[in-house]
Design a protein around this motif. Structure first.
Motif: not given
Length: 191
Positions: A6-30
């Protein structure tokens, strides 16, 4: 083990959220880079046109000042120079109108993007509120379990699996919101 999962799933969710935010930021910068590049090109064209215009007008000024006579040929040449200056001013006005249209289109695009981002933020806030509510419910449940009388030994396994199921359920509204947003934000025909 279920608690670790369960803890690993929560960490995975957090990492996926961070990845999405970084992808959105990169898209915005482009997007911002493309907009700034277009503005730079337009400004360089405008500057070059302005320099050419100044040179033409200076030539006309020198010609007009250099003519001291008032012969009909001189007047005709002065009229021609005046017509050229007028045509140049009209062309400059046309360039200014094109620049204004470009800036208006960029403003409208920025407004559309802001509306899309505001909707997305609202959806994410709703999903976050749902997750928060479920977290509070889980916290209440955990406290109730701790404060209740002792249970049989086999109950611990069912509790950890219940917690794992609950964590999966708590993350699902946010995932659903993100999936809906990503499918809505993707350009038509890209799927």
């Amino acid at each position: 083990k279920e608690a670790e999962a369960a803890e690993l799933r929560v960490q995975l969710g957090v990492l996926q959220d961070e990845r999405e935010e970084l992808r959105d930021t990169a898209l915005q910068q482009d997007l911002e880079h493309d907009a700034l590049q277009t503005q730079l090109e337009e400004m360089l064209k405008y500057r070059n046109a302005g320099e050419a215009r100044v040179a033409v007008l200076m030539d006309h000024l020198v010609n007009l000042l250099g003519r001291g006579d008032s012969s009909p040929a001189s007047r005709a040449r002065g009229g021609e120079l005046l017509e050229e200056a007028l045509a140049d001013a009209e062309a400059h006005h046309g360039c200014g109108e094109k620049r204004l249209a470009l800036f208006r289109s960029q403003l409208e695009e920025a407004r559309r993007e802001n509306r899309t981002r505001a909707r997305r933020l609202s959806d994410l806030q709703s999903a976050t509120t749902g997750i928060h509510t479920r977290m509070c419910q889980l916290q209440d449940w955990v406290l109730a379990q701790k404060l209740s009388p002792a249970e049989p030994l086999g109950a611990g396994a069912s509790e950890s699996s219940a917690v794992g199921r609950w964590l999966d359920e708590a993350a699902s509204p946010r995932r659903q919101a993100e999936q809906t947003l990503s499918s809505a934000a993707s350009p038509p025909g890209s799927a």
